[in-house]
Design a protein around this motif. Sequence first.
Motif, PDB file in Angstrom:
ATOM      1  N   HIS A 196       1.429 146.059  31.007  1.00 49.89           N
ATOM      2  CA  HIS A 196       2.386 145.550  31.984  1.00 49.89           C
ATOM      3  C   HIS A 196       2.899 144.172  31.571  1.00 49.89           C
ATOM      4  N   CYS A 197       4.134 143.893  31.963  1.00 56.40           N
ATOM      5  CA  CYS A 197       4.747 142.596  31.696  1.00 56.40           C
ATOM      6  C   CYS A 197       4.703 141.732  32.947  1.00 56.40           C
ATOM      7  N   LEU A 198       4.509 140.414  32.745  1.00 55.74           N
ATOM      8  CA  LEU A 198       4.556 139.497  33.867  1.00 55.74           C
ATOM      9  C   LEU A 198       5.949 139.529  34.473  1.00 55.74           C
ATOM     10  N   THR A 199       5.996 139.679  35.781  1.00 49.80           N
ATOM     11  CA  THR A 199       7.247 139.919  36.498  1.00 49.80           C
ATOM     12  C   THR A 199       7.220 139.154  37.808  1.00 49.80           C
ATOM     13  N   VAL A 200       8.375 138.694  38.241  1.00 53.88           N
ATOM     14  CA  VAL A 200       8.487 138.011  39.525  1.00 53.88           C
ATOM     15  C   VAL A 200       8.943 139.004  40.590  1.00 53.88           C
ATOM     16  N   PHE A 201       8.200 139.048  41.687  1.00 54.35           N
ATOM     17  CA  PHE A 201       8.513 139.928  42.815  1.00 54.35           C
ATOM     18  C   PHE A 201       8.943 139.090  44.018  1.00 54.35           C
ATOM     19  N   PRO A 202       9.840 139.615  44.847  1.00 57.92           N
ATOM     20  CA  PRO A 202      10.286 138.837  46.011  1.00 57.92           C
ATOM     21  C   PRO A 202       9.163 138.656  47.034  1.00 57.92           C
ATOM     22  N   LEU A 203       9.232 137.543  47.733  1.00 57.77           N
ATOM     23  CA  LEU A 203       8.281 137.292  48.820  1.00 57.77           C
ATOM     24  C   LEU A 203       8.710 138.031  50.080  1.00 57.77           C
ATOM     25  N   LYS A 204       7.733 138.479  50.847  1.00 65.63           N
ATOM     26  CA  LYS A 204       8.062 139.122  52.118  1.00 65.63           C
ATOM     27  C   LYS A 204       8.751 138.140  53.056  1.00 65.63           C
ATOM     28  N   ASN A 205       8.297 136.896  53.019  1.00 63.64           N
ATOM     29  CA  ASN A 205       8.892 135.859  53.867  1.00 63.64           C
ATOM     30  C   ASN A 205       9.430 134.753  52.966  1.00 63.64           C
ATOM     31  N   PRO A 206      10.721 134.848  52.566  1.00 63.26           N
ATOM     32  CA  PRO A 206      11.291 133.869  51.639  1.00 63.26           C
ATOM     33  C   PRO A 206      11.158 132.448  52.163  1.00 63.26           C
ATOM     34  N   GLN A 207      10.948 131.517  51.231  1.00 61.51           N
ATOM     35  CA  GLN A 207      10.836 130.105  51.566  1.00 61.51           C
ATOM     36  C   GLN A 207      11.781 129.303  50.680  1.00 61.51           C
ATOM     37  N   PRO A 208      12.368 128.235  51.204  1.00 60.43           N
ATOM     38  CA  PRO A 208      13.282 127.411  50.380  1.00 60.43           C
ATOM     39  C   PRO A 208      12.572 126.883  49.133  1.00 60.43           C
ATOM     40  N   ILE A 261      11.393 128.515  46.671  1.00 57.95           N
ATOM     41  CA  ILE A 261      10.463 129.471  46.055  1.00 57.95           C
ATOM     42  C   ILE A 261      11.233 130.760  45.784  1.00 57.95           C
ATOM     43  N   TYR A 262      11.129 131.254  44.560  1.00 61.55           N
ATOM     44  CA  TYR A 262      11.988 132.358  44.123  1.00 61.55           C
ATOM     45  C   TYR A 262      11.250 133.689  43.984  1.00 61.55           C
ATOM     46  N   GLY A 263       9.940 133.678  44.211  1.00 67.33           N
ATOM     47  CA  GLY A 263       9.180 134.918  44.162  1.00 67.33           C
ATOM     48  C   GLY A 263       7.745 134.662  43.757  1.00 67.33           C
ATOM     49  N   LYS A 264       6.959 135.727  43.769  1.00 65.68           N
ATOM     50  CA  LYS A 264       5.546 135.628  43.389  1.00 65.68           C
ATOM     51  C   LYS A 264       5.343 136.332  42.054  1.00 65.68           C
ATOM     52  N   LEU A 265       4.341 135.883  41.315  1.00 66.92           N
ATOM     53  CA  LEU A 265       4.063 136.421  39.988  1.00 66.92           C
ATOM     54  C   LEU A 265       3.135 137.625  40.083  1.00 66.92           C
ATOM     55  N   ILE A 320       0.264 132.714  42.862  1.00 66.05           N
ATOM     56  CA  ILE A 320       1.127 132.048  41.903  1.00 66.05           C
ATOM     57  C   ILE A 320       2.573 132.406  42.223  1.00 66.05           C
ATOM     58  N   VAL A 321       3.405 131.380  42.365  1.00 68.59           N
ATOM     59  CA  VAL A 321       4.809 131.593  42.716  1.00 68.59           C
ATOM     60  C   VAL A 321       5.713 130.898  41.704  1.00 68.59           C
ATOM     61  N   LEU A 322       6.960 131.362  41.647  1.00 72.13           N
ATOM     62  CA  LEU A 322       8.005 130.727  40.851  1.00 72.13           C
ATOM     63  C   LEU A 322       8.798 129.845  41.802  1.00 72.13           C
ATOM     64  N   ALA A 323       8.861 128.559  41.490  1.00 67.63           N
ATOM     65  CA  ALA A 323       9.453 127.608  42.428  1.00 67.63           C
ATOM     66  C   ALA A 323      10.214 126.533  41.664  1.00 67.63           C
ATOM     67  N   ASP A 324      10.921 125.694  42.420  1.00 70.40           N
ATOM     68  CA  ASP A 324      11.566 124.538  41.812  1.00 70.40           C
ATOM     69  C   ASP A 324      10.506 123.678  41.135  1.00 70.40           C
ATOM     70  N   CYS A 325      10.826 123.164  39.950  1.00 67.55           N
ATOM     71  CA  CYS A 325       9.921 122.257  39.263  1.00 67.55           C
ATOM     72  C   CYS A 325       9.938 120.902  39.983  1.00 67.55           C
ATOM     73  N   VAL A 326       8.770 120.302  40.148  1.00 67.09           N
ATOM     74  CA  VAL A 326       8.657 119.035  40.885  1.00 67.09           C
ATOM     75  C   VAL A 326       7.979 117.994  40.010  1.00 67.09           C
ATOM     76  N   ASP A 327       8.142 116.713  40.373  1.00 69.31           N
ATOM     77  CA  ASP A 327       7.573 115.620  39.581  1.00 69.31           C
ATOM     78  C   ASP A 327       6.057 115.576  39.709  1.00 69.31           C
ATOM     79  N   GLU A 328       5.556 115.655  40.916  1.00 72.85           N
ATOM     80  CA  GLU A 328       4.101 115.676  41.120  1.00 72.85           C
ATOM     81  C   GLU A 328       3.642 117.124  40.965  1.00 72.85           C
ATOM     82  N   MET A 380      -2.457 143.842  40.498  1.00 71.97           N
ATOM     83  CA  MET A 380      -1.369 143.873  39.528  1.00 71.97           C
ATOM     84  C   MET A 380      -0.057 143.334  40.084  1.00 71.97           C
ATOM     85  N   GLY A 381       0.208 143.535  41.352  1.00 75.87           N
ATOM     86  CA  GLY A 381       1.468 143.069  41.924  1.00 75.87           C
ATOM     87  C   GLY A 381       1.395 141.697  42.538  1.00 75.87           C
ATOM     88  N   ASN A 382       0.242 141.017  42.386  1.00 73.20           N
ATOM     89  CA  ASN A 382       0.047 139.763  43.110  1.00 73.20           C
ATOM     90  C   ASN A 382      -0.988 138.923  42.364  1.00 73.20           C
TER      91      ASN A 382
END
Length: 468
Positions: free
Chosen positions: A328-340, A342-346, A409-417, A445-447
């Motif tokens: 399997h390949c690492l893939t981003v899946f949508p969140l059930k409850n989207p948050q500003p 954050i673009y998905g979960k790994l 693990i989520v895909l999100a905006d990169c932050v300084d801290e 596998m999906g989370n």
Amino acid sequence: MDREIPDTRLGTCNSVVWPREGLPTTSVIITFHNELRSTLLRTIISVIRRTPSNILKEIVLVDDASIKLILNRKREGLIRARIRAAMIATGDTFTFLDSHVEVNQDWIQPLMQRIKENPRMVVAPIIDVINKDNFQYIGADAFLTGGVSWAMVFRWDWLSRHEMETMDHTVGLKSPTIAGGLFSVGKAWFHELGEYDDQMDIWGGENIEFSFRVWQCGGEMEIMPCSRVGHVFRDDHPYDFGKKGSNHVFVKNNNRFVHTWMDEYSTFYYGTRPNARSILPGDLSVRRHFKEKLQCKGFDWYVKNVYPRQHMPERNSIAWGHAKRGEHCLTVFPLKNPQPGIYGKLGGGNCNQGINNPSFQDMDKQSLVLKKDTGLFQQPTKVLHDGKEVYENKCFGSIDEPPKDGSKIVLADCVDENDHQRWVYHSVNLKLDAYQDLCLDAFQMGNFRLKKCANKDSQQFLFEMLNI
């Protein structure tokens, strides 16, 4: 052996009246080694039956030490066997075929017509499938062109959805590479190009080398959708690679054209195969002579003008490309409850390469990068800038701050801290740099989550490319 097969052409191909006069002649060159005689005869009969006699100059058979028949006294391999055949063939063009194929209705005319229009054009048919067990003839998709991975492995690339919907099957498809078994080329152009590299051994990589050389030295390549040839895809091949084995032969062959044609892009190939550096390519002076004589363009020109859809690795990276946990390949899946932000979960999913993901951007959404200078583990993500969709790297990290055992693990905006977004790749494990007792874990596998580091398969990840 002499049988009817279905006409698998699409679009308006079967209504086109293809010319039979005024086209170049062709020498059909077939090399074989330990091929079943019935399969070989089926190939020959189909060529004779379905090729106009004024176009078919001759069939040249090369028995590569296994019967105008050329007999190699010792095993030479496909590459040198084809070179030998080309030296005695007399047609205006050469059409190379494998020994386990069947040509379809009006297969040769589109190929010869295109070479007549452009003598520096190399053309290939669509390759249909002949079932190896019952010889059922099955039509293949027409929406593919030849590509190549950075490991220098041939692959098929899907057309975009728009290209599929607007496709004219009577027009050739520009193809960055071709499969090696089936193609036509003008005799004069083939010899001017330097034939095949006769220092390549047996089989493997010759089609990629030839594709690079054609494009970089002033030629073009197309797949002609109105030309169809069926091919038996076997589970193995008949080649004996000698004591050093097939991997040594493949790597040596690849190294020869990587050193000749790829310039500074060769580092991407060696990033996928670090051990390949230990195998010497041999004397390249003859190949470099042709490159200089023909005033061939560099590989940078090729990727920008011929293969711009090829996803470009990011330099200064510890790891890049598809990351795999098992199959399997690492893939981003949508969140059930989207948050500003954050673009998905790994998680892990099927590796994207198929009709359901026909856009090359979608295919490469599973390409990841672990940056050497920052430790950021990132993926290109589609975002809106000034009303336009562009790709921008976002960062993988723990959803919890500070991270803990079980954090998603989520895909999100990169932050300084960003201690929760900085990673290290140790052997086959991905760890947070500041929390090195916590490893990326694929037990669901999906989370994917962070778990205490342990010696187990679910924490082992392999990347397509390392240290570039």
